[in-house]
Design an enzyme around this catalytic site. Structure first.
Site, PDB file in Angstrom:
ATOM      1  CD1 TRP A 107      16.298   6.636   8.354  1.00  0.00           C
ATOM      2  CD2 TRP A 107      17.502   6.339  10.226  1.00  0.00           C
ATOM      3  NE1 TRP A 107      15.478   6.090   9.314  1.00  0.00           N
ATOM      4  CE2 TRP A 107      16.180   5.894  10.457  1.00  0.00           C
ATOM      5  CE3 TRP A 107      18.420   6.252  11.264  1.00  0.00           C
ATOM      6  CZ2 TRP A 107      15.770   5.375  11.698  1.00  0.00           C
ATOM      7  CZ3 TRP A 107      18.019   5.733  12.495  1.00  0.00           C
ATOM      8  CH2 TRP A 107      16.712   5.308  12.696  1.00  0.00           C
ATOM      9  CG  ASP A 175      22.262   3.577   6.509  1.00  0.00           C
ATOM     10  OD1 ASP A 175      21.945   2.378   6.441  1.00  0.00           O
ATOM     11  OD2 ASP A 175      21.750   4.374   7.325  1.00  0.00           O
ATOM     12  CE  LYS A 199      15.425  -0.511   8.668  1.00  0.00           C
ATOM     13  NZ  LYS A 199      14.444  -0.216   9.711  1.00  0.00           N
TER      14      LYS A 199
END
Ligand code: PLP
Length: 363
Positions: A107, A175, A199
């Protein structure tokens, strides 16, 4: 009448993933009859007195749960966290400036790739050499950098920053897609936080952005209207049609979290879950953790088997026992157990019991 399955499933999916049952129930009711209006939430205008309170309450709950000050604005945007990989540098990084990034896995690397389209990128610390099984301990931030970017939890690698570099000397950007609102950190000390909702926070289709408004408006490039954070702040996240239903699911999840006692309360539960999981993992010789102990993620536990030939048998067993989403990401292999906020301690107990059983038979 809503139909549900009559047997117990344990959902360890990495995202979209488990949400509280009461959120699913309330969200399904709202699809048929939103707040007793006789209308579905899917058919009401976003600028109406029916929806505006949803947006306002969701925004205020984020501010409250994260203890944000008045400089921090809360936005609900489209495009997932992937859009933020480019929207962040587009809004914060001039072409001739440096942004520093930490390189901690898949990521972080995606974020780095996009930032390079807008300016110079320096790597402040990397765990590439350990194949992303660690978090860099010494980071080197150029004092003139526009910002430092970290990925607080690497969902695929299974690592997490447990010591946040709050005092890095430049605006701190994160992030937080896979550990947002899961632990008590100083959200207020970040200048920009982004997270896909799917999530810990709600349904896919909406992205939370928390931004210190004082860092905006400094780049010289022209920013397309829809990608300029300042426009979204001005319009209260209603520059265009917002993802109405996804925001409603976020609101329900935030209400659930507040009722539970907020971030401190969920952190305690998450600590208990991850401790049970990792203690079991470390005690069983059949299984092997691949992440450095001090950098293990409390959200996504990544592990393999000493004998890879047994992996399929364990996966089949999990499937038979109603354990969903146990297979590891294709780039890492092995297994991944995601223990997001809504996953119960009972589900972690169920998988650890299964591991124990399997280990006793094979060990
Ligand atoms: C840490 C992290 N960042 C970014 C993303 C990408 O999010 P999206 O699919 O919402 O673009 C993910 C997706 O799993 C993630 O785990």
């Amino acid at each position: 009448m809503l139909e549900t399955v009559s047997f117990t499933l344990h959902n360890f999916n990495a995202g979209p993933s488990i949400l509280p049952k009461e959120v699913f129930e309330e969200a399904s009711r709202a699809i048929l009859n939103f707040n007793n209006t006789g209308l579905s939430i899917l058919e009401i205008g976003h600028r109406t007195p029916l929806f505006q309170p949803v947006m306002d309450e969701a925004r205020n709950l984020v501010k409250e749960l994260m203890s944000l000050d008045e400089n921090h604005e809360v936005l609900f945007l489209h495009g997932g966290a992937t859009t933020q990989f480019m929207q962040v540098p587009m809004n914060l990084l001039n072409e001739n400036e440096i942004a520093t990034y930490t390189e901690t896995g898949t990521w972080a690397n995606k974020a780095i790739k996009e930032a390079k389209l807008f300016g110079h990128v320096e790597i402040a610390g990397s765990s590439k050499e350990t194949n992303y099984t660690t978090i860099p301990k010494n980071i080197n931030v150029t004092p003139t950098a526009a910002y430092l970017h970290i990925t607080t939890n690497e969902t695929i690698a299974g690592t997490q920053w447990h010591t946040i570099p709050y005092d890095c000397g430049v605006p701190l950007v994160a992030d937080m897609s896979s550990d947002i609102l899961s632990r008590s950190i100083q959200f207020n000390k970040f200048d920009l936080i982004y997270a896909g909702a799917q999530k810990n926070m709600g349904a896919a289709g909406v992205n939370l952005v928390v931004v210190n408004k004082n860092i905006l408006g400094k780049v010289t490039r022209k920013i397309p209207t829809i990608l300029d954070y300042q426009n979204h702040i001005k319009e209260g996240s209603m520059l265009n049609t917002p993802p109405v239903f996804a925001i409603y699911v976020v609101l329900l999840t935030l209400r659930w979290l507040k009722k539970l006692g907020g971030v401190k309360a969920i952190e305690k539960i998450n600590d208990e879950k991850s401790k049970l999981f990792y203690d079991t993992l470390d005690a069983l010789p059949v299984f092997k953790g691949i992440v450095a102990k001090e950098d293990r993620s409390k959200m996504n536990a990544v592990f393999v088997m000493e004998n890879p030939e047994l992996e399929k048998e364990f996966l089949d067993l999990c499937k038979n026992e109603g354990m969903i989403g146990v297979k590891g990401h294709r780039s890492v292999g092995g297994f991944r157990i995601s223990m997001y906020n809504a996953l119960s301690l009972e589900s972690v107990k169920a998988i650890t019991d299964l591991m124990l059983d399997f280990s006793n038979k094979k060990g």
